[in-house]
Design a protein around this motif. Structure first.
Motif, short mmCIF file in Angstrom:
data_model
loop_
_atom_site.label_atom_id
_atom_site.label_comp_id
_atom_site.label_asym_id
_atom_site.label_seq_id
_atom_site.Cartn_x
_atom_site.Cartn_y
_atom_site.Cartn_z
N GLY A 48 -14.74 -4.09 -2.17
CA GLY A 48 -14.37 -2.87 -2.87
C GLY A 48 -13.01 -2.31 -2.50
N LEU A 49 -12.16 -3.10 -1.82
CA LEU A 49 -10.84 -2.60 -1.40
C LEU A 49 -9.91 -2.36 -2.57
N ASP A 50 -10.07 -3.09 -3.67
CA ASP A 50 -9.16 -2.96 -4.80
C ASP A 50 -9.08 -1.53 -5.32
N ALA A 51 -10.21 -0.82 -5.31
CA ALA A 51 -10.22 0.55 -5.83
C ALA A 51 -9.33 1.45 -4.98
N ALA A 52 -9.42 1.31 -3.66
CA ALA A 52 -8.57 2.11 -2.77
C ALA A 52 -7.11 1.71 -2.93
N ALA A 53 -6.85 0.41 -3.14
CA ALA A 53 -5.48 -0.05 -3.33
C ALA A 53 -4.86 0.58 -4.57
N ALA A 54 -5.63 0.61 -5.66
CA ALA A 54 -5.12 1.21 -6.90
C ALA A 54 -4.91 2.71 -6.74
N TRP A 273 -8.09 2.90 4.77
CA TRP A 273 -6.75 3.42 4.47
C TRP A 273 -6.52 4.79 5.09
N ARG A 274 -7.55 5.66 5.11
CA ARG A 274 -7.39 6.96 5.77
C ARG A 274 -6.95 6.76 7.21
N PHE A 275 -7.59 5.82 7.92
CA PHE A 275 -7.22 5.59 9.32
C PHE A 275 -5.85 4.94 9.42
N MET A 276 -5.61 3.89 8.65
CA MET A 276 -4.39 3.10 8.81
C MET A 276 -3.14 3.83 8.37
N SER A 277 -3.26 4.67 7.34
CA SER A 277 -2.07 5.27 6.74
C SER A 277 -1.30 6.17 7.70
N ALA A 278 -1.91 6.55 8.82
CA ALA A 278 -1.22 7.39 9.80
C ALA A 278 -0.25 6.59 10.65
N PHE A 279 -0.24 5.26 10.52
CA PHE A 279 0.56 4.41 11.39
C PHE A 279 1.52 3.56 10.58
N GLY A 280 2.63 3.18 11.19
CA GLY A 280 3.66 2.42 10.50
C GLY A 280 4.71 3.33 9.91
N GLY A 281 5.68 2.73 9.24
CA GLY A 281 6.75 3.50 8.65
C GLY A 281 8.06 3.26 9.38
N ALA A 282 9.08 3.97 8.96
CA ALA A 282 10.42 3.78 9.52
C ALA A 282 10.40 3.99 11.02
N GLY A 283 11.07 3.09 11.72
CA GLY A 283 11.14 3.17 13.16
C GLY A 283 9.97 2.57 13.89
N SER A 284 8.94 2.12 13.14
CA SER A 284 7.77 1.50 13.76
C SER A 284 8.16 0.18 14.39
N PRO A 285 7.49 -0.22 15.50
CA PRO A 285 7.78 -1.53 16.08
C PRO A 285 7.44 -2.68 15.15
N GLN A 286 6.64 -2.41 14.09
CA GLN A 286 6.32 -3.47 13.15
C GLN A 286 7.47 -3.78 12.20
#
Length: 323
Positions: A48-54, A273-286
């Motif tokens: 069911g991930l597609d719904a959250a992706a959209a 996505w609620r949990f993950m979206s708080a991490f990453g972005g500009a300046g991230s080590p990723q």
């Protein structure tokens, strides 16, 4: 949806890329790992991930494990890998993250990894061995192998989420022991990563019982005040079985009626996505994820076409036992 291939250490590996309408790259990408015996197609329809992706403008990527299984970090006998063909899955996922960034599909600072069951164990292996590669991790229906108390030594604090049913009869919420290896309980698994991350005390709250007909309720426990802004989260599904929660329409997968209750109080895609979206972005080590070196081929693979075989002594085989 695109069905793509990637050559890694002599293996022809497959993955699906699902890009919702209106989403253009580089975009946030959630890589989702199926359970044992699933195909990317069956997992996609069931998870069911597609719904959250959209809904959130993400790209969902569904790789396929070699032989429809993942070479995760548990002892081989616990995974039936002695009877199944092992894949160079660490190398595959490193190369996949690199390819998604190179092809302009993924923002390299916002590539995330989730998975269920066997795929959830593989998520934890990647978190321990390649913490720099993904911005955050989510392991569903999979607890930490007991050997990770000594072996999991990531290069950075790991934002990681666990989702697990207390009545899971396949991967026990309370953990299990065998003569060839053991797994921790779901709470012990979360506490292990909280210790690794240097987190503070946890807080707990009951989540709304949105579907009172599904026979389940959910509790969220969260550790914050971790090093470098990381966090650890455990969502326990009381009476939940070996099934990822879903509030969106999904197609039943093989044997799902026998795997226990499926919660409709929360939705896996939305919670991930609620949990993950708080991490990453500009300046991230990723941000440098595309430059992560590709691991050498496993010495257990044999000399397949295109593979470069290295002496076994030269390869770190942590988590790759005799298959």
């Amino acid at each position: 949806m695109r069905d793509l291939r990637l050559a890694v250490n002599g293996e022809d590996r497959r993955y699906l890329v699902v890009t919702p309408d209106g989403v253009t790259g580089p975009a946030p990408v959630v890589v989702a790992l199926h359970g044992a015996a699933q195909t990317p197609e069956s997992f996609r329809a069931y998870f069911g991930l597609d719904a959250a992706a959209a809904a959130h403008g993400l790209v969902a990527v569904y790789p396929e494990g070699e032989g429809r299984v993942w070479n995760d970090g548990r002892p081989a006998a616990m995974r039936l890998k002695m009877m199944l063909r092992p894949g160079d899955d660490v190398a595959f996922l490193v190369a996949l993250a690199r390819r998604l960034a190179e092809d302009g599909i993924a923002d390299p600072a916002r590539i995330y990894l989730t998975g269920i069951s066997n795929g959830g164990f593989m998520v934890q292996r990647m978190a321990c061995e390649h913490a720099e590669l993904f911005a955050a991790y989510s392991s569903i229906m999979a607890t930490a192998p007991a050997n990770y108390r000594e072996e999991c030594k990531p290069d950075r604090p790991i934002p990681i989420q666990f989702i697990h049913g207390t009545a899971d009869s396949v991967i026990a919420y309370a953990g299990f022991w065998t003569p060839v290896g053991a797994t921790l309980s779901a709470p012990e698994s979360a506490r292990l990563f909280a210790r690794i991350n240097g987190c503070g005390a946890s807080t707990q709250r009951a989540l709304p019982d949105l579907d009172q007909t599904d026979g389940t309720t959910a509790v969220q426990r969260r550790w914050e005040a971790c090093r470098d802004g990381a966090a650890v989260e455990l969502i326990s599904i009381d009476l939940g079985g070996h099934q990822p929660p879903a509030r969106v329409d999904t197609k039943p997968d093989l044997a799902t009626p026998f795997l226990g209750l499926r919660s409709r109080d929360i939705d896996s895609g939305e919670e991930v996505w609620r949990f993950m979206s708080a991490f990453g972005g500009a300046g991230s080590p990723q941000a440098g994820a595309g430059a992560v070196p590709l691991p050498p081929p496993s010495p257990l693979r044999g000399n397949r076409a295109g593979a470069v075989v290295r002496p076994a002594a030269a390869v770190d085989q942590r988590g790759i036992s005799t298959q």
